[in-house]
Design an enzyme around this catalytic site. Sequence first.
Site, PDB file in Angstrom:
ATOM      1  N   PRO A   2       0.845  -1.245  -0.134  1.00  0.00           N
ATOM      2  CA  PRO A   2       0.095   0.091   0.029  1.00  0.00           C
ATOM      3  C   PRO A   2       0.937   1.484   0.147  1.00  0.00           C
ATOM      4  CG  PRO A   2      -0.729  -1.667   1.513  1.00  0.00           C
ATOM      5  CD  PRO A   2       0.561  -2.119   1.184  1.00  0.00           C
ATOM      6  N   GLU A   3       0.593   2.163  -1.008  1.00  0.00           N
ATOM      7  CA  GLU A   3       1.158   3.466  -1.179  1.00  0.00           C
ATOM      8  C   GLU A   3       0.130   4.383  -0.954  1.00  0.00           C
ATOM      9  OE1 GLU A   3       3.871   3.821  -4.636  1.00  0.00           O
ATOM     10  OE2 GLU A   3       4.108   1.487  -4.332  1.00  0.00           O
ATOM     11  N   LYS A  61       2.384   6.737   4.469  1.00  0.00           N
ATOM     12  CA  LYS A  61       1.737   5.621   4.106  1.00  0.00           C
ATOM     13  C   LYS A  61       0.692   4.946   5.586  1.00  0.00           C
ATOM     14  CE  LYS A  61       5.171   4.367   0.884  1.00  0.00           C
ATOM     15  NZ  LYS A  61       6.180   3.386   0.576  1.00  0.00           N
ATOM     16  N   ARG A 270      14.639  -3.180  -5.112  1.00  0.00           N
ATOM     17  CA  ARG A 270      13.239  -3.191  -5.545  1.00  0.00           C
ATOM     18  C   ARG A 270      13.476  -2.961  -7.138  1.00  0.00           C
ATOM     19  NH1 ARG A 270      10.123  -1.034  -1.732  1.00  0.00           N
ATOM     20  NH2 ARG A 270       8.453  -2.058  -3.084  1.00  0.00           N
TER      21      ARG A 270
END
Length: 280
Positions: A2-3, A61, A270
């Site tokens: 979740p961003e 966030k 990432r």
Amino acid sequence: MPELPEVETMRRGILGAVGGKIVTVEKVRCRKKPIAIRPALSSMRKRIVGQTVLKIDRIGKRVVMEIGRKQATSFLVFEPRMTGLVLVANPPTREHLRFGMTLGHCDVSQIYYWDRRGLGNVRLFDRSGLEEHLGPGKIGPDALKISLEEFSAVLRQPRREVKVALLDQKLIAGIGNLYASEMLHAAKVHPQRECRDLRQRDLKRMYEQMREILQKAIRYEGSTLSDGTYRNSLNQEGGYQNQHQVYDKEGEKCRHCRKALIERITQAQRSTFFCRRCQK
């Protein structure tokens, strides 16, 4: 995962709790990896059961619930990390349910915190504790509140690749791996370009695309990826994944130039997705 758009969707999904009184607070028995819930539940109950939900906000966030009276408030912070969800409906599975609240005198009778991988946390702070952990200096300005001048200033400072800098929550809060790839593609900026080499026109395009993409993703209630983990507060899929241009599209033809293939590289452990032709 979740961003900012997903967490903002969670926040909006529980706004019906504002004005309600907290009836119970429960740590759900779970056989999976335990999450951090601080302070101990007995202490948390003493501080917030019977109190009123005054406001529901977001810091980067994290969903932040302000509870109590104006002169004596506490802040319950849900930090979803990779797989956490804040829900008002039945969760995707019972086995990953971690925390629950019941409320009265409002439109939301229950709030759940669900977390498949158990990397998130639920913490209660007083005002000084919130400032200490999530105030200025600990977390940067919000990606939807930062001005162009501030945005340009913080991204000119680090001697890092721009994609890596965008993930630093101390610089700008709310942007994660997915939306960083999307906004850089839309702004036609190569993810490995160093911040010190960015021109003002590059920064302006990035800023404009950041705001446009994040706001559009919120309208679509976030992105539910192939693992299906992210859900909105009603346990329904988001819709912005259908608008992605580069994220998780390695080997597919770029939707913009329709010539080059989307590539994947690794930055700060990432995955980054980009088009070499559009993002020179």
